[in-house]
Design a protein around this motif. Structure first.
Motif, PDB file in Angstrom:
ATOM      1  N   ARG A 169      14.513  38.624 -39.310  1.00 32.71           N
ATOM      2  CA  ARG A 169      13.597  38.309 -40.408  1.00 32.71           C
ATOM      3  C   ARG A 169      13.706  36.841 -40.808  1.00 32.71           C
ATOM      4  N   ALA A 170      14.932  36.364 -40.963  1.00 34.16           N
ATOM      5  CA  ALA A 170      15.132  34.972 -41.381  1.00 34.16           C
ATOM      6  C   ALA A 170      14.542  34.007 -40.368  1.00 34.16           C
ATOM      7  N   ASP A 171      14.740  34.267 -39.081  1.00 33.15           N
ATOM      8  CA  ASP A 171      14.199  33.394 -38.038  1.00 33.15           C
ATOM      9  C   ASP A 171      12.679  33.472 -37.979  1.00 33.15           C
ATOM     10  N   PHE A 172      12.138  34.656 -38.191  1.00 35.05           N
ATOM     11  CA  PHE A 172      10.681  34.819 -38.197  1.00 35.05           C
ATOM     12  C   PHE A 172      10.073  33.978 -39.317  1.00 35.05           C
ATOM     13  N   ILE A 173      10.642  34.094 -40.530  1.00 39.00           N
ATOM     14  CA  ILE A 173      10.142  33.325 -41.672  1.00 39.00           C
ATOM     15  C   ILE A 173      10.292  31.831 -41.410  1.00 39.00           C
ATOM     16  N   ALA A 174      11.440  31.418 -40.910  1.00 37.78           N
ATOM     17  CA  ALA A 174      11.671  29.992 -40.637  1.00 37.78           C
ATOM     18  C   ALA A 174      10.681  29.462 -39.597  1.00 37.78           C
ATOM     19  N   THR A 175      10.382  30.270 -38.584  1.00 38.05           N
ATOM     20  CA  THR A 175       9.420  29.861 -37.560  1.00 38.05           C
ATOM     21  C   THR A 175       8.036  29.683 -38.169  1.00 38.05           C
ATOM     22  N   MET A 176       7.628  30.621 -38.999  1.00 31.92           N
ATOM     23  CA  MET A 176       6.312  30.523 -39.629  1.00 31.92           C
ATOM     24  C   MET A 176       6.242  29.326 -40.574  1.00 31.92           C
ATOM     25  N   GLN A 177       7.313  29.078 -41.318  1.00 28.19           N
ATOM     26  CA  GLN A 177       7.345  27.912 -42.205  1.00 28.19           C
ATOM     27  C   GLN A 177       7.262  26.617 -41.395  1.00 28.19           C
ATOM     28  N   ALA A 178       7.939  26.580 -40.260  1.00 25.63           N
ATOM     29  CA  ALA A 178       7.896  25.396 -39.399  1.00 25.63           C
ATOM     30  C   ALA A 178       6.473  25.164 -38.883  1.00 25.63           C
ATOM     31  N   PHE A 179       5.792  26.228 -38.480  1.00 27.19           N
ATOM     32  CA  PHE A 179       4.397  26.081 -38.056  1.00 27.19           C
ATOM     33  C   PHE A 179       3.559  25.519 -39.205  1.00 27.19           C
ATOM     34  N   ARG A 180       3.737  26.082 -40.403  1.00 25.34           N
ATOM     35  CA  ARG A 180       2.941  25.647 -41.553  1.00 25.34           C
ATOM     36  C   ARG A 180       3.162  24.160 -41.852  1.00 25.34           C
ATOM     37  N   GLU A 181       4.397  23.708 -41.650  1.00 23.29           N
ATOM     38  CA  GLU A 181       4.752  22.319 -41.937  1.00 23.29           C
ATOM     39  C   GLU A 181       4.479  21.386 -40.749  1.00 23.29           C
ATOM     40  N   GLY A 182       3.906  21.928 -39.668  1.00 21.02           N
ATOM     41  CA  GLY A 182       3.607  21.117 -38.502  1.00 21.02           C
ATOM     42  C   GLY A 182       4.821  20.803 -37.659  1.00 21.02           C
ATOM     43  N   LYS A 183       5.871  21.615 -37.775  1.00 23.97           N
ATOM     44  CA  LYS A 183       7.105  21.391 -37.025  1.00 23.97           C
ATOM     45  C   LYS A 183       7.366  22.529 -36.037  1.00 23.97           C
ATOM     46  N   GLY A 184       6.325  23.243 -35.671  1.00 27.94           N
ATOM     47  CA  GLY A 184       6.489  24.377 -34.774  1.00 27.94           C
ATOM     48  C   GLY A 184       6.572  23.957 -33.327  1.00 27.94           C
ATOM     49  N   ASN A 185       6.125  24.799 -32.473  1.00 28.48           N
ATOM     50  CA  ASN A 185       6.148  24.607 -31.029  1.00 28.48           C
ATOM     51  C   ASN A 185       5.483  23.271 -30.661  1.00 28.48           C
ATOM     52  N   PRO A 186       6.140  22.432 -29.876  1.00 32.75           N
ATOM     53  CA  PRO A 186       5.540  21.148 -29.512  1.00 32.75           C
ATOM     54  C   PRO A 186       4.360  21.273 -28.552  1.00 32.75           C
ATOM     55  N   GLN A 187       4.193  22.418 -27.925  1.00 32.31           N
ATOM     56  CA  GLN A 187       3.053  22.624 -27.038  1.00 32.31           C
ATOM     57  C   GLN A 187       1.820  22.962 -27.885  1.00 32.31           C
ATOM     58  N   PRO A 188       0.631  22.663 -27.386  1.00 28.39           N
ATOM     59  CA  PRO A 188      -0.587  22.932 -28.153  1.00 28.39           C
ATOM     60  C   PRO A 188      -0.679  24.401 -28.575  1.00 28.39           C
ATOM     61  N   THR A 189      -1.003  24.625 -29.815  1.00 29.50           N
ATOM     62  CA  THR A 189      -1.126  25.971 -30.361  1.00 29.50           C
ATOM     63  C   THR A 189      -2.002  25.922 -31.602  1.00 29.50           C
ATOM     64  N   VAL A 190      -2.529  27.049 -31.989  1.00 29.29           N
ATOM     65  CA  VAL A 190      -3.301  27.120 -33.231  1.00 29.29           C
ATOM     66  C   VAL A 190      -2.437  27.587 -34.395  1.00 29.29           C
ATOM     67  N   MET A 191      -1.186  27.923 -34.116  1.00 25.42           N
ATOM     68  CA  MET A 191      -0.342  28.499 -35.154  1.00 25.42           C
ATOM     69  C   MET A 191      -0.111  27.560 -36.334  1.00 25.42           C
ATOM     70  N   ASP A 192      -0.072  26.257 -36.116  1.00 21.37           N
ATOM     71  CA  ASP A 192       0.121  25.354 -37.244  1.00 21.37           C
ATOM     72  C   ASP A 192      -1.048  25.451 -38.218  1.00 21.37           C
ATOM     73  N   ARG A 193      -2.249  25.635 -37.700  1.00 28.42           N
ATOM     74  CA  ARG A 193      -3.420  25.771 -38.569  1.00 28.42           C
ATOM     75  C   ARG A 193      -3.475  27.150 -39.220  1.00 28.42           C
ATOM     76  N   ILE A 194      -3.126  28.167 -38.472  1.00 28.33           N
ATOM     77  CA  ILE A 194      -3.151  29.528 -39.010  1.00 28.33           C
ATOM     78  C   ILE A 194      -2.091  29.692 -40.102  1.00 28.33           C
ATOM     79  N   ALA A 195      -0.892  29.214 -39.863  1.00 26.13           N
ATOM     80  CA  ALA A 195       0.220  29.398 -40.805  1.00 26.13           C
ATOM     81  C   ALA A 195      -0.036  28.748 -42.161  1.00 26.13           C
ATOM     82  N   ARG A 196      -0.866  27.707 -42.191  1.00 26.25           N
ATOM     83  CA  ARG A 196      -1.170  27.047 -43.475  1.00 26.25           C
ATOM     84  C   ARG A 196      -1.875  27.980 -44.444  1.00 26.25           C
ATOM     85  N   GLY A 197      -2.444  29.057 -43.956  1.00 29.60           N
ATOM     86  CA  GLY A 197      -3.159  29.997 -44.812  1.00 29.60           C
ATOM     87  C   GLY A 197      -2.291  31.061 -45.445  1.00 29.60           C
ATOM     88  N   TYR A 198      -0.991  31.011 -45.222  1.00 37.76           N
ATOM     89  CA  TYR A 198      -0.094  32.058 -45.714  1.00 37.76           C
ATOM     90  C   TYR A 198       0.990  31.500 -46.631  1.00 37.76           C
TER      91      TYR A 198
END
Length: 103
Positions: free
Chosen positions: A58-87
């Motif tokens: 759970r902690a890692d899942f939340i941290a991963t989603m927060q990283a996406f929201r903050e633009g610090k997620g996966n360095p490969q192209p993804t839409v998750m950074d844009r999606i995560a900002r909505g949560y």
């Protein structure tokens, strides 16, 4: 004090991890429904989209989603950074309770 921020963050994270236990099933379904469009009904992934069910604590899942929201997620192209900002963090906790590893 410099150390207080870390303590406050740790306390907030613990609160998020505990909160979903009494979550409303309808709200959880609404929040996680946005995930299932790409990651599959049960979060199993497929067709190049990674699985999210049972892959993180759970902690890692939340941290991963927060990283996406903050633009610090996966360095490969993804839409998750844009999606995560909505949560919110609370919604990340609901997602984690639904999809995370049972530990």
């Amino acid at each position: 004090m410099p150390g207080q921020g870390l303590t406050a963050t740790a306390i907030a994270l613990l609160g998020l991890l505990a909160a979903p236990a009494a979550a409303d099933p309808l709200r959880t379904a609404l929040v996680t429904g946005g995930c299932t469009g790409c990651h599959g009904q049960s979060g199993e992934g497929g067709n190049g989209v990674p699985a999210i069910a049972g892959t993180k604590s759970r902690a890692d899942f939340i941290a991963t989603m927060q990283a996406f929201r903050e633009g610090k997620g996966n360095p490969q192209p993804t839409v998750m950074d844009r999606i995560a900002r909505g949560y919110t963090d609370e919604e990340f906790a609901l997602m984690a309770a639904h999809f995370a590893r049972a530990n």
